[in-house]
Scaffold this active site. Structure first.
Site, PDB file in Angstrom:
ATOM      1  N   VAL A   1      18.286  -2.206  12.314  1.00  0.00           N
ATOM      2  CA  VAL A   1      16.901  -2.096  11.840  1.00  0.00           C
ATOM      3  C   VAL A   1      16.171  -0.926  12.502  1.00  0.00           C
ATOM      4  O   VAL A   1      16.275  -0.715  13.712  1.00  0.00           O
ATOM      5  CB  VAL A   1      16.155  -3.416  12.155  1.00  0.00           C
TER       6      VAL A   1
ATOM      7  N   SER B   1       0.833  -1.216   0.000  1.00  0.00           N
ATOM      8  CA  SER B   1       0.000   0.000   0.000  1.00  0.00           C
ATOM      9  C   SER B   1       0.865   1.262   0.000  1.00  0.00           C
ATOM     10  O   SER B   1       0.476   2.285  -0.586  1.00  0.00           O
ATOM     11  CB  SER B   1      -0.988   0.003   1.177  1.00  0.00           C
TER      12      SER B   1
ATOM     13  N   ARG C   1      13.237  -7.892   4.967  1.00  0.00           N
ATOM     14  CA  ARG C   1      14.567  -8.503   5.100  1.00  0.00           C
ATOM     15  C   ARG C   1      15.521  -7.505   5.727  1.00  0.00           C
ATOM     16  O   ARG C   1      15.474  -6.307   5.388  1.00  0.00           O
ATOM     17  CB  ARG C   1      15.147  -8.904   3.733  1.00  0.00           C
TER      18      ARG C   1
ATOM     19  N   HIS D   1       8.342   3.425   8.716  1.00  0.00           N
ATOM     20  CA  HIS D   1       8.083   2.580   9.889  1.00  0.00           C
ATOM     21  C   HIS D   1       6.834   3.103  10.610  1.00  0.00           C
ATOM     22  O   HIS D   1       6.683   4.317  10.778  1.00  0.00           O
ATOM     23  CB  HIS D   1       9.296   2.609  10.827  1.00  0.00           C
TER      24      HIS D   1
ATOM     25  N   GLU E   1       1.034   7.205   6.797  1.00  0.00           N
ATOM     26  CA  GLU E   1       2.204   6.691   6.052  1.00  0.00           C
ATOM     27  C   GLU E   1       2.084   7.056   4.584  1.00  0.00           C
ATOM     28  O   GLU E   1       3.053   7.486   3.943  1.00  0.00           O
ATOM     29  CB  GLU E   1       2.311   5.172   6.199  1.00  0.00           C
TER      30      GLU E   1
HETATM   31  C1  GRF Z   1       3.780  -0.497   6.741  1.00  0.00           C
HETATM   32  O1  GRF Z   1       3.084  -0.324   7.934  1.00  0.00           O
HETATM   33  C2  GRF Z   1       5.191   0.024   6.858  1.00  0.00           C
HETATM   34  O2  GRF Z   1       5.295   1.118   7.705  1.00  0.00           O
HETATM   35  C3  GRF Z   1       5.916  -1.153   7.460  1.00  0.00           C
HETATM   36  O3  GRF Z   1       5.359  -2.276   6.839  1.00  0.00           O
HETATM   37  C4  GRF Z   1       4.017  -1.975   6.429  1.00  0.00           C
HETATM   38  C5  GRF Z   1       3.951  -2.247   4.962  1.00  0.00           C
HETATM   39  O4  GRF Z   1       2.653  -2.078   4.456  1.00  0.00           O
HETATM   40  N1  GRF Z   1       7.338  -1.026   7.268  1.00  0.00           N
HETATM   41  P1  GRF Z   1       2.417  -2.002   2.894  1.00  0.00           P
HETATM   42  O5  GRF Z   1       3.041  -3.263   2.294  1.00  0.00           O
HETATM   43  O6  GRF Z   1       3.098  -0.766   2.392  1.00  0.00           O
HETATM   44  O7  GRF Z   1       0.939  -1.963   2.720  1.00  0.00           O
END
Ligand code: GRF
Length: 216
Positions: A146, A15, A93, A111, A176
């Protein structure tokens, strides 16, 4: 000016990749997606890339004897597509120092917490268990440890008394999708520079483009 070329690394739903695809479709947006790489076959993010007509490559980590040889292939694919900046978007990863040596200050990550609080997995459950009133999300430069690295942008999300991890996670995810394209825009406009362990964002654009690093 040439658009900044993104190599987006994913492992699943994609997403955040979709948010970047949508942003890059804007004619005035200063970046474009050069390729999408997934380490997992058959994930939704690969379909999203295909629908958008973006080269999508699966590099399954399981086929490699060690992390370094897997990463060397990631770098080969990224170079082959002319990527300038690596955007981790739900890429599950751990990347080693040798990958960062190849892409110095050229890897960013999103994140779902206000780093440095709550690195790692299951952030929303842990935020609720800790009784936090606020959480959010962070786009930062990646480092070999990480979820560490200079913060480019954050968004704050209030925690509601009746929140579940899913409800809270959905509101964080919406933020995000807003801040990842914003961070990419700032980088592409040359507005981000590193000052030691901090990323500074300036008001003015630097026509020469991405990432001025006075230290290096
Ligand atoms: C998101 O919450 C991102 O912050 C985290 O992993 C999730 C990935 O979601 N690192 P998507 O695959 O972008 O929907």
């Amino acid at each position: 000016m040439a658009r900044l070329r993104l190599g987006v690394l994913i492992s699943g739903r994609g997403s955040n990749l979709q948010a970047l695809i949508d942003a890059c479709q804007g004619l005035a947006f200063p970046a474009e997606i050069a390729c999408v790489i997934s380490n997992v076959r058959g994930v939704q993010g690969i379909e999203r890339a295909k629908v958008a007509g973006i080269p999508a490559v699966v590099v399954p980590h399981k086929g490699y004897p060690d992390r370094e040889s897997f990463e060397a292939d990631l770098t080969r694919v990224l170079y082959a597509h002319g990527a300038d900046l690596v955007c981790n978007a739900g890429f599950m990863r751990i990347l080693t120092a040798s990958f960062f040596d190849e892409w110095p200050d050229r890897v960013i990550n999103i994140h779902p917490s206000l780093l440095p609080a709550f690195p790692g997995l299951r952030t929303h459950e842990r935020v609720l268990a800790a009784g936090c009133r606020f959480t959010g999300c962070t786009v930062h430069f990646s480092r070999p440890t990480v979820d560490e690295g200079p913060i480019i942008v954050q968004a704050v999300v209030p925690v509601r008394p009746d929140d579940t991890a899913d409800r809270l996670g959905a509101r964080v995810l919406a933020e995000e999708h807003r801040i990842y394209p914003l961070a990419v825009r700032w980088l592409a406009e040359g507005r981000v520079h590193l000052d030691g362990d901090k990323a500074m964002v300036s008001e003015t654009e630097t026509p020469s483009g991405i990432l001025i690093n006075p230290a290096g």
